[in-house]
Every structure is written in C-alpha cells, then in structure tokens.
Design a protein around this motif. Structure first.
Motif, short mmCIF file in Angstrom:
data_model
loop_
_atom_site.label_atom_id
_atom_site.label_comp_id
_atom_site.label_asym_id
_atom_site.label_seq_id
_atom_site.Cartn_x
_atom_site.Cartn_y
_atom_site.Cartn_z
N LEU A 116 0.84 -1.21 0.00
CA LEU A 116 0.00 0.00 0.00
C LEU A 116 0.87 1.25 0.00
O LEU A 116 0.56 2.23 -0.68
N ALA A 123 -5.98 0.79 -1.51
CA ALA A 123 -6.98 0.53 -0.47
C ALA A 123 -8.25 1.31 -0.76
O ALA A 123 -8.21 2.46 -1.19
N ALA A 139 -8.03 -3.90 0.34
CA ALA A 139 -6.86 -3.61 -0.50
C ALA A 139 -6.91 -4.52 -1.71
O ALA A 139 -7.14 -5.72 -1.58
#
Length: 158
Positions: A116, A123, A139
């Motif tokens: 991420l 996300a 995610a």
C-alpha cells in the motif's frame, strides 16, 4: 521441602496460565467466516452515492472473533480491474492492515502494508463505521488479489 512444593506450584500455575492466555489470543476466539455468511459479502463505498455497493468476489476465506471488532480479516479475488475500481469507489487513505494470527496464512499484514505504501496495491473504503469507531477496508492488487480487514477510524479516539 515445603518451600519447594509451594514454589513449584506457583511456577506450574504461571506456566498453565501463560499457555491458556496464548491459546486464547492466537486460536481460542477466532472462527472461520463461511463464504455464504453476510460478513463475507464484499462491498465498497461508491464515490458518487457514498453508499456501500457489493462487488464481485471469488474464493473468499476469512476469520473473525466476537471478542474484538478488529479481528476480522479476509482474502479473496475479484475480476474487476483496479482502474475501474479506482474510478468508481472511494480510495481509503491511511490504510494500515493489522497483524493476524500466523496460522491464517493468506493474510500477510506486513506485505499488504508495504505494498500500500509503494502503490503496488490500492486501499478502498468498504464500509465506514461497520462498528462504532471501526471501518472495513479492502486492499486490491492489479492482478485481482484482494484483502479485507477492520481498522480504527477517526471516531475511535472520541
């Protein structure tokens, strides 16, 4: 002689209590979430309406526990493209997956969190306030792999 017996009983009790606490934290309260359960329905919040909408999800595998709203975790895949998801649904800033038990091997919080940060995954807000002070976050990777968890939101500190 009596001191050895008392000391041994104290040590034995501490070991038993430690094993019990470990078992309860790692295994005791978790239960699998069946793919047919309502909690397994993956929804993302629409960027237009602000309401959660179901998305296509395949191969859901999840766990949850009644002892905490933060124990929910799941893994699945979606045939929807990351570009379409990014245009349609609300991106979630500050997503931080929480570590789960080691035996739930499909969910690697450290790897998801790193991906991420680098942009290898994106996300999305699944549901705001799924429980008081808790958001559900999803995610998604470009190849369709996806992971879902609960995390504290800004209302949790109030």
């Amino acid at each position: 002689m009596n001191g050895k017996i008392v000391g041994g009983a104290i040590v034995f009790s501490a070991v038993v209590a430690g094993v019990a606490v470990y078992y309860l934290q790692v295994y005791g309260f978790y239960e699998p979430v069946p793919a047919s359960a309502p909690a397994a329905e993956i929804r993302l919040t629409s960027a237009v309406t602000g309401q959660p909408e179901p998305i296509l999800a395949e191969g859901f595998e999840g766990i949850d526990a009644d002892s905490s709203p933060l124990r929910f975790r799941g893994c699945f895949s979606t045939p929807l493209s990351l570009a379409m998801l990014s245009e349609t649904f609300t991106v979630y800033d500050g997503a931080t997956p929480l570590h789960g038990p080691n035996w739930f091997s499909c969910f690697d919080a450290a790897r998801i969190g790193a991906d991420l940060e680098t942009g290898a995954a994106v996300a999305f807000l699944s549901e705001h306030e799924i429980r008081p002070g808790v958001d559900r976050v999803v995610a998604v990777y470009p190849d369709g792999r996806a992971f879902v968890w609960h995390q504290l939101n800004e209302n949790a500190e109030k």
